[in-house]
Design an enzyme around this catalytic site. Sequence first.
Site, PDB file in Angstrom:
ATOM      1  CB  SER A 124       5.454  85.615  41.705  1.00  0.00           C
ATOM      2  OG  SER A 124       5.754  84.478  40.936  1.00  0.00           O
ATOM      3  CE1 TYR A 149       7.241  83.247  46.819  1.00  0.00           C
ATOM      4  CE2 TYR A 149       6.565  82.029  44.850  1.00  0.00           C
ATOM      5  CZ  TYR A 149       7.153  83.135  45.438  1.00  0.00           C
ATOM      6  OH  TYR A 149       7.640  84.131  44.632  1.00  0.00           O
ATOM      7  CE  LYS A 153       5.893  86.735  46.680  1.00  0.00           C
ATOM      8  NZ  LYS A 153       6.457  87.906  47.350  1.00  0.00           N
TER       9      LYS A 153
HETATM   10  C1  UD1 Z   1       9.956  79.012  40.555  1.00  0.00           C
HETATM   11  C2  UD1 Z   1       8.725  78.857  41.408  1.00  0.00           C
HETATM   12  C3  UD1 Z   1       7.952  80.145  41.343  1.00  0.00           C
HETATM   13  C4  UD1 Z   1       8.811  81.305  41.802  1.00  0.00           C
HETATM   14  C5  UD1 Z   1      10.077  81.369  40.941  1.00  0.00           C
HETATM   15  C6  UD1 Z   1      11.035  82.405  41.459  1.00  0.00           C
HETATM   16  C7  UD1 Z   1       8.211  76.477  41.348  1.00  0.00           C
HETATM   17  C8  UD1 Z   1       7.240  75.427  40.885  1.00  0.00           C
HETATM   18  N1  UD1 Z   1       7.929  77.722  40.960  1.00  0.00           N
HETATM   19  O1  UD1 Z   1       9.528  79.228  39.224  1.00  0.00           O
HETATM   20  O2  UD1 Z   1       6.800  80.037  42.166  1.00  0.00           O
HETATM   21  O3  UD1 Z   1       8.113  82.528  41.699  1.00  0.00           O
HETATM   22  O4  UD1 Z   1      10.741  80.099  40.989  1.00  0.00           O
HETATM   23  O5  UD1 Z   1      12.049  82.616  40.525  1.00  0.00           O
HETATM   24  O6  UD1 Z   1       9.164  76.167  42.025  1.00  0.00           O
HETATM   25  N2  UD1 Z   1      14.746  73.469  36.287  1.00  0.00           N
HETATM   26  C9  UD1 Z   1      15.492  72.357  35.976  1.00  0.00           C
HETATM   27  N3  UD1 Z   1      16.428  71.927  36.862  1.00  0.00           N
HETATM   28  C10 UD1 Z   1      16.660  72.562  38.052  1.00  0.00           C
HETATM   29  C11 UD1 Z   1      15.899  73.720  38.356  1.00  0.00           C
HETATM   30  C12 UD1 Z   1      14.941  74.141  37.450  1.00  0.00           C
HETATM   31  O7  UD1 Z   1      15.320  71.739  34.927  1.00  0.00           O
HETATM   32  O8  UD1 Z   1      17.517  72.110  38.826  1.00  0.00           O
HETATM   33  C13 UD1 Z   1      13.750  73.951  35.323  1.00  0.00           C
HETATM   34  C14 UD1 Z   1      12.341  73.947  35.896  1.00  0.00           C
HETATM   35  O9  UD1 Z   1      11.738  72.706  35.726  1.00  0.00           O
HETATM   36  C15 UD1 Z   1      11.697  75.087  35.090  1.00  0.00           C
HETATM   37  C16 UD1 Z   1      12.853  76.047  34.807  1.00  0.00           C
HETATM   38  O10 UD1 Z   1      14.048  75.289  35.005  1.00  0.00           O
HETATM   39  O11 UD1 Z   1      11.219  74.588  33.884  1.00  0.00           O
HETATM   40  C17 UD1 Z   1      12.870  77.228  35.729  1.00  0.00           C
HETATM   41  O12 UD1 Z   1      12.805  76.766  37.073  1.00  0.00           O
HETATM   42  P1  UD1 Z   1      12.945  77.736  38.328  1.00  0.00           P
HETATM   43  O13 UD1 Z   1      14.163  78.546  38.210  1.00  0.00           O
HETATM   44  O14 UD1 Z   1      12.796  76.882  39.559  1.00  0.00           O
HETATM   45  O15 UD1 Z   1      11.720  78.728  38.185  1.00  0.00           O
HETATM   46  P2  UD1 Z   1      10.147  78.415  38.042  1.00  0.00           P
HETATM   47  O16 UD1 Z   1       9.838  76.986  38.248  1.00  0.00           O
HETATM   48  O17 UD1 Z   1       9.677  79.031  36.784  1.00  0.00           O
END
Ligand code: UD1
Length: 340
Positions: A124, A149, A153
């Site tokens: 990842s 997690y 990795k």
């Molecule tokens: C997350 C994990 C990462 C993992 C990846 C798998 C965390 C901190 N990191 O990455 O380790 O490998 O998923 O795909 O959890 N967001 C919102 N509202 C939501 C959900 C997400 O605003 O309800 C935003 C988050 O703040 C982020 C973006 O959307 O900026 C992407 O979030 P997400 O899909 O959870 O992925 P990552 O955080 O990049």
Amino acid sequence: MAILVTGGLGYIGSHTVVELLNNNFDVVIVDDLSNSERFILKNIEEITGKKPAFYPFDLKRKELLTQVFDAHEITGCINFAASKAVGESQLKPVDYYENNLFSLINILQEFKERQISNFIFSSSCTVYGQADQMPIDENTPLKMPESVYGKTKQMGEEILTDFAKAYHRKISLLRYFNPIGAHPSAKLGELPIGIPNNLVPYVMQTAAGVREKLSVWGDDYPTEDGTAVRDYIYVVDLAKAHVAALQKLINDPSEETLVDIYNLGTGKGSSVLEVVKAFEIANNVEVPYQICKRREGDITIAYAHVDKAEKELSWKAGTPLEEALRTVWEWQKYLESRNT
Ligand code: UD1
């Protein structure tokens, strides 16, 4: 000759199994169904017209794994099986280390004893943490991930690198950016188990009325619209990269590079609000949202430098964001039709 796909009924695993079967690989799936359901296997068979071997057990059960290696001539492995909920990993660190690392070591014991090469590991972009420069290439220094997690990795990568060097075996470490989307048939996708943590599954459920509102975690980041930026890669493009990486391992007999490392992304960053808008436009639906404070552990920006994978694997993630988001909505409709 068969490829072992652990976690082959999971989200990325199931899409990769389809691509392997379409490329005439024999596939042996081991999946304990902890994050999947049996109908995914049936759907893989419907899509491909082929029947992969399937063993439903937990990879920590070494004696069962040995039986699989005895029964099939395994010539490579793509290892997807792992627990992946970031929040849960903080609460259950011992379980995460046990599950993600013991299963890996059990497979490597079999590989070691039987002289098998060609191991592909689901890694990842979390191993880079908040990188100092964009885009992130494969030489970007790694930072200790914040979550358990993420640490599993990074440790998995280290274990595999030592394995490759000590026993002269070829491996590939694939560092995914943010996988999204579903199969164009709408028969495979990310199963909604519990409340989604990731952005796109949450957007999907909000549009469907399962969730009232999306919480946008922070609009005060130093980005164009203030929301965090990620590199969203379509899951079928990602699955195809696994086939390309496997073909490279198998077809390139030189032992010069034992460890291949590739960033798999699109090379383009999109903000949270851009994803929300693209989803609304692609599917002609509304996604109600509210701005909330930042989520702990989130980084500001991450997108991939994709030249190495393009050059060495002759592979490129070409599916536009809106098209990937359309498949998400078709998947939601499919899930609803299963429930009625
Ligand atoms: C997350 C994990 C990462 C993992 C990846 C798998 C965390 C901190 N990191 O990455 O380790 O490998 O998923 O795909 O959890 N967001 C919102 N509202 C939501 C959900 C997400 O605003 O309800 C935003 C988050 O703040 C982020 C973006 O959307 O900026 C992407 O979030 P997400 O899909 O959870 O992925 P990552 O955080 O990049």
